[in-house]
Design an enzyme around this catalytic site. Structure first.
Site, PDB file in Angstrom:
ATOM      1  N   ASP A 483       0.831  -1.205   0.000  1.00  0.00           N
ATOM      2  CA  ASP A 483       0.000   0.000   0.000  1.00  0.00           C
ATOM      3  C   ASP A 483       0.859   1.246   0.000  1.00  0.00           C
ATOM      4  OD1 ASP A 483       0.948  -0.700   2.531  1.00  0.00           O
ATOM      5  OD2 ASP A 483      -0.686   0.302   3.586  1.00  0.00           O
ATOM      6  N   ARG A 487       5.041   4.352   6.208  1.00  0.00           N
ATOM      7  CA  ARG A 487       4.532   4.334   7.571  1.00  0.00           C
ATOM      8  C   ARG A 487       4.567   2.913   8.155  1.00  0.00           C
ATOM      9  NH1 ARG A 487      -1.197   5.820   5.494  1.00  0.00           N
ATOM     10  NH2 ARG A 487      -2.136   3.797   5.090  1.00  0.00           N
ATOM     11  N   GLU A 489       3.218   0.209   8.209  1.00  0.00           N
ATOM     12  CA  GLU A 489       2.258  -0.585   7.459  1.00  0.00           C
ATOM     13  C   GLU A 489       3.022  -1.347   6.366  1.00  0.00           C
ATOM     14  OE1 GLU A 489      -2.423  -0.341   6.631  1.00  0.00           O
ATOM     15  OE2 GLU A 489      -1.372   1.511   6.949  1.00  0.00           O
ATOM     16  N   ASP A 496      -5.445  -2.741  -2.891  1.00  0.00           N
ATOM     17  CA  ASP A 496      -4.648  -1.762  -3.617  1.00  0.00           C
ATOM     18  C   ASP A 496      -4.131  -2.327  -4.933  1.00  0.00           C
ATOM     19  OD1 ASP A 496      -4.819  -1.318  -0.765  1.00  0.00           O
ATOM     20  OD2 ASP A 496      -3.464   0.374  -1.013  1.00  0.00           O
ATOM     21  N   TRP A 551     -11.201  -6.013  -2.105  1.00  0.00           N
ATOM     22  CA  TRP A 551      -9.927  -6.457  -1.519  1.00  0.00           C
ATOM     23  C   TRP A 551      -9.709  -7.938  -1.842  1.00  0.00           C
ATOM     24  CZ3 TRP A 551     -11.635  -1.816  -0.568  1.00  0.00           C
ATOM     25  CH2 TRP A 551     -10.735  -0.823  -0.186  1.00  0.00           C
ATOM     26  N   GLU A 766      -2.203   9.144  -1.102  1.00  0.00           N
ATOM     27  CA  GLU A 766      -3.244   8.205  -0.660  1.00  0.00           C
ATOM     28  C   GLU A 766      -4.621   8.856  -0.711  1.00  0.00           C
ATOM     29  OE1 GLU A 766      -2.685   7.129   3.427  1.00  0.00           O
ATOM     30  OE2 GLU A 766      -4.030   5.403   3.295  1.00  0.00           O
ATOM     31  N   HIS A 787       1.132   6.218  -2.413  1.00  0.00           N
ATOM     32  CA  HIS A 787       0.158   5.131  -2.496  1.00  0.00           C
ATOM     33  C   HIS A 787      -0.221   5.018  -3.978  1.00  0.00           C
ATOM     34  CE1 HIS A 787      -1.190   4.004   1.531  1.00  0.00           C
ATOM     35  NE2 HIS A 787      -2.258   3.430   1.036  1.00  0.00           N
TER      36      HIS A 787
HETATM   37  C1  BGC Z   1      -3.923   0.978   3.604  1.00  0.00           C
HETATM   38  C2  BGC Z   1      -4.722   0.896   2.342  1.00  0.00           C
HETATM   39  C3  BGC Z   1      -5.587  -0.300   2.494  1.00  0.00           C
HETATM   40  C4  BGC Z   1      -6.549   0.082   3.596  1.00  0.00           C
HETATM   41  C5  BGC Z   1      -7.690  -0.808   3.830  1.00  0.00           C
HETATM   42  C6  BGC Z   1      -4.870   1.282   4.701  1.00  0.00           C
HETATM   43  O1  BGC Z   1      -4.285   1.511   5.902  1.00  0.00           O
HETATM   44  O2  BGC Z   1      -2.884   1.883   3.504  1.00  0.00           O
HETATM   45  O3  BGC Z   1      -4.149   1.207   1.208  1.00  0.00           O
HETATM   46  O4  BGC Z   1      -6.165  -0.806   1.371  1.00  0.00           O
HETATM   47  O5  BGC Z   1      -5.856   0.322   4.797  1.00  0.00           O
HETATM   48  O6  BGC Z   1      -8.759  -0.062   3.724  1.00  0.00           O
END
Ligand code: BGC
Length: 914
Positions: A483, A487, A489, A496, A551, A766, A787
């Protein structure tokens, strides 16, 4: 080279770009029926292959003499340039040399190609002695960190003697964690972040290196440094460190063929290895890396080193995961950026601007710093409101801080090994003087895919937008599609890449990169304690959450995009059993027999949100209800599963899936269509209903198209989130409102694609409103400036403005689509693509009421061409007389024809401009 008996030579050059498993001369493959492919290098109009002959031999010299002892296909009448090996069975370590020649439509042959090579790895995938090629044991250090804190990176080494001259040597190697291997003081290869991220409980990829030049007769030493990486470093959602294990481990086997010896010398990781710690005090993807150069270990991977301070390694348990050959291209340092500016934001705080939001790390140079000086590097994507200080609030717990403690040399250069950051700005503190632009280098790191797509047009902001898309794709392809890269994550979020795959496969040769991730997705379906058949939100899986609409659908969108772009069915076949499980899950859920383990994110970060109730009653985000999204995606995904079944020859299954898809489409209509119109006529709702072909009839399609146009017109801008955005412009175009699509793409104000570009963005944001002049940064904690999701518009750019795309109405046929559709203020456009058959391009320009159009179709391909011409008379000269043009017709009022391979130039008078 001469022709065979009775052959005529075509005069064309031999086939080129021979690839095995989509790689040039790969080492260590574990496909025992590898895919072999080539390209024709013949620029003649209409050139196509009518037959091929392939020869595979166990020696290069043998092949040159025509001794194809492993496989000789003879002449095969076929246009395919991708063939699956079907010769003598292959086994571990087998090396093969191969070549190909082809015949054209006149029956004339090319010369033989140059020889290409591939070598099989260690194909028995288990770490159990009786069944395995592996003699290695997992080795580890005794030092263990905690759930929150890492420990210094272990160094491992072993000395050994080679009793003669080295004929050849291979290093088969992997790690739990990350490794960097060295032999006799020299680094093995250039890859970074190996072995990458997979679900280590199921699959652990190993790499094969040719190290013949690194080992020699006499005393040698091999060593490796281990990093925590994804194995035991921090991984978000999983919570803390040690997601897969408590410390890194090394698993390697060096095999040396020695002159005059029958048996290979095997040096495998075992109890004879030693370990210690060195300069890397800690390393973590999110937190950064800390290096104290005073603790370096000179000569640590060379023979003869004093190892009295080293400890014996501990042996780990057998690896239960399958040891599989690496599929994905290596992560490498692919470019370097020199800062474009520097300033002091406070005394001693030096900020460098690399001019581009990038992913990788900094190489630091320090001159004249006393030993013990610690220089700290902090990384940020953006600057704070003062325009001078770095802003890091959006990194969350990923503090992205590296440090280097000097050893006191006149000049020292350092870069981290086991971390990466997403940044444009670097803050340097602790420097004893004033660092200069030469002291900071941005090293761009990502999976080294071959760039394939290009796009530009007369609107410079849109051209820059495309570059931003490219940079976001690169930054989010460090071994897996993520994504965001900065960060806390950086996960393989399924939604995505589901949205972006169709753009990704144009930008770069993403075939094996995404195929590897599809393996991650397949694995993720059967781990995590919720093995109900649903696909997760992230792969590799790091939470129990099942993916919701859009997703989970990555499981069909990504393989279908791969098939569409590359015409290869491998990934479709690989994922199909997992798709069957998924369809079973959906059926159980519909029948009320599954708990519904998924989480829905709605139309994520859309602007179409009720301000009083941003999450809505059953929504996560956006004005389009989760029930709508669920029903729409379900119907479409089922149709795609049917198409996949059909392509891989499961015709009976396909017929069943198509029936289920019909039923789901009808259920969608019952629930969401009232008198031909959508009950929720949101931009995303209309877009999806049109794109997924969910509407009952032409009148309904017309009505929904009008509603979409009406909403866009009345607002004057888009409001779509992750889910509607990829298809919004396509849907407007299909609804006959290309003019509106152009208005949206050329809009420079918020919200729209060009707004960030006008604000100096160099990657995709994003959020549409990540930063506004009135409010500053978006108040949400989640505000990434890198993103790729909204970059899914890249597909529309190269298809509609550039005029070049794969013909996705006939995926797998290799046919291209040349259909530039000028509009808005745009006067020229160009797109180019390196297809698996060679270079394709389309370029056009409007001038003096005419359109000049030039396009190229690679050998062995054809294209459907749609000209923005009102009639054939508008095309200057007679199209019917152009060699290679056939099936001239009119489609939707435009001139259409089929074009054979070759380059064409046309002029259109009074073209249709939206
Ligand atoms: C991510 C997104 C992901 C989403 C889910 C986020 O924190 O960065 O890109 O698809 O969470 O909704």
């Amino acid at each position: 080279m001469t022709a065979g008996r009775g052959e005529t030579l075509s005069g064309a050059a031999a086939p080129t770009r021979l690839r095995c498993e989509n790689n040039v001369d790969p080492l260590g493959i574990d496909a025992l029926q590898p895919r072999l492919s080539w390209q024709l290098s013949d620029g003649r109009r209409g050139v196509r292959q009518t037959a091929y002959e392939l020869q595979v031999a166990s020696s290069g010299d043998g092949l040159a003499r025509g001794e194809a002892d492993r496989w000789s296909t003879g002449r095969v009448e076929a246009a395919d340039s991708l063939v699956v090996y079907d010769g003598a069975p292959l086994g571990s370590r087998d090396g093969c040399w191969w070549r190909v020649r082809t015949w054209d439509a006149d029956g004339a042959a090319t010369p033989w190609s140059d020889a290409a090579h591939f070598e099989v790895g260690l194909v028995r995938p288990f770490n159990f002695p009786a069944y395995s090629d592996w003699r290695a044991t997992l080795i580890r250090s005794a030092v263990v960190g905690t759930r929150t804190d890492g420990v210094p990176a272990p160094f491992m080494r072993r000395q050994f003697t080679v009793p003669g001259d080295v004929v050849s040597a291979r290093l088969y190697i992997t790690a739990q964690g990350l490794y960097e291997a060295w032999i006799n003081g020299r680094r093995v290869g250039h890859d970074r972040h190996r072995p990458g991220w997979t679900d280590y409980r199921i699959r652990l990829p190993y790499q094969t290196h040719d190290v013949t030049d690194l080992v020699a007769n006499g005393d040698n030493a091999i060593g490796a440094i281990l990093g925590d990486g994804w194995f035991c470093g921090h991984v978000a959602i999983a919570g803390g460190r040690q997601g897969y294990g408590d410390r890194p481990g090394l698993f390697a086997q060096l095999e040396i063929e020695v002159a005059g010896e029958d048996e290979r010398l095997v040096i495998a990781t075992d109890a004879d290895w030693l370990t210690t710690t060195g300069p890397i005090l800690s390393s973590d993807n999110y937190l950064g890396e800390h290096h104290d150069a005073r603790l370096e270990l000179p000569g640590w991977s060379e023979a003869g080193m004093d190892t009295t301070a080293w400890e014996p390694v501990q042996l780990g348990a057998p690896i239960l995961a399958g040891l599989v050959a690496t599929v994905a291209p290596p992560v490498r340092a692919v470019a370097e950026l020199r800062p474009v500016a520097q300033w002091e934001s406070a005394p001693g705080v030096h900020v460098f601007d690399l001019g581009q939001n990038m992913v990788g790390h900094v190489r630091l140079r320090v001159a004249g710093a006393p030993a013990g000086t610690t220089i700290q590097l902090r990384h940020a994507e953006v600057l704070d409101a003062d325009g001078r200080t770095i802003w890091t609030a959006n990194l969350h717990r990923a503090i992205a801080t590296d440090s280097y403690t000097c050893r006191g040399d006149a000049v020292e250069t350092w870069e981290p090994r086991f971390t990466f950051h997403g940044f444009r700005y670097v803050e340097v503190t602790g420097h004893p003087g004033t660092p200069s632009l030469d002291d900071v280098t941005g090293v761009v790191v990502h999976s080294a895919m071959t760039p394939t797509g290009e796009f530009e047009c007369s609107n410079a902001l849109i051209s820059r937008l495309y570059q931003n898309i490219v940079w976001s794709w690169r930054g989010n392809s460090v071994d897996l599609p993520t994504d965001c890269p900065q960060r806390y994550e950086r996960l393989g979020w399924t939604g995505d890449i589901a949205m972006f795959a169709r753009t990704a496969v144009f930008l770069e040769d993403a075939q094996e990169f995404l195929r590897k991730w599809i393996h991650d997705l397949i694995d993720s379906q059967i781990v995590g304690g919720v093995e109900d058949g649903q696909f997760p939100t992230v792969a590799p899986r790091s939470s129990r959450w099942g993916g919701g609409p859009a997703w989970a659908d990555a499981a069909v969108f990504v393989p279908w995009a791969l098939y569409t772009a590359y015409g290869d069915t491998t990934t479709l076949t690989e994922i199909y059993p997992a798709l069957q499980r998924w369809m079973g899950y959906l059926a159980r859920e519909e029948a009320g027999r599954a708990p519904g383990s998924w989480i829905g994110f709605g139309d994520w970060v859309s602007l179409d949100t009720d301000p009083d109730n941003p999450l809505g009653p059953d929504d996560r985000w956006g004005g389009t209800s989760l029930a709508f999204l669920r029903d729409a995606f379900r119907a479409h995904a089922t149709d795609l599963v049917g198409r996949i079944a059909d392509v891989i020859g499961r015709r009976h299954d396909a017929a069943e899936w198509f029936e289920v898809a019909d039923r789901r489409r009808r259920a969608f209509v019952t629930a969401h269509v009232v008198d031909g119109r959508l009950a929720e006529p949101t931009q995303t709702g209309c877009t999806l209903a049109l794109t997924f072909d969910l509407l009952p009839d032409a009148a309904s399609r017309q009505a929904v198209g009008e509603d979409l146009a009406k909403d866009v017109e009345s607002r004057g801008h888009l409001v779509t989130g992750f889910v509607g955005t990829p298809w919004l412009l396509h849907a407007l175009e299909r609804a006959g409102r290309l003019d509106l699509a152009y208005q949206l793409i050329e809009r420079e104000e918020l919200p729209g694609w060009l707004y960030p570009v006008t604000q100096g963005a160099t990657t995709m944001w994003e959020r549409w409103d990540a930063w506004t002049p009135e409010r500053g940064f978006h108040p949400s904690g989640m505000n990434s400036f890198n993103h790729y999701a909204y970059g899914a518009v890249g597909h529309w750019l190269h298809r509609t403005i550039g005029g070049l795309d794969i013909d996705d109405e006939r995926p797998g046929s290799g046919r291209l689509r040349i259909a530039p559709r000028p509009g808005g203020s745009i006067r020229s456009g160009r797109a180019a693509l390196q297809t698996t058959s060679g270079a394709a391009s389309c370029a056009w320009e409007l001038a003096d009421g005419r359109m000049q159009l030039a396009f190229t179709i690679p050998p062995n391909r054809s294209a459907t061409v749609l000209l923005p011409a009102r009639s054939t008379h508008a095309v200057v000269g007679s199209l019917a007389d152009v060699d290679g043009v056939s099936d001239l017709r009119s489609v939707d009022g435009f001139v259409a024809f089929e074009a054979a391979a070759g380059s064409y130039e046309l002029t259109i008078a009074d073209p249709v401009v939206a």
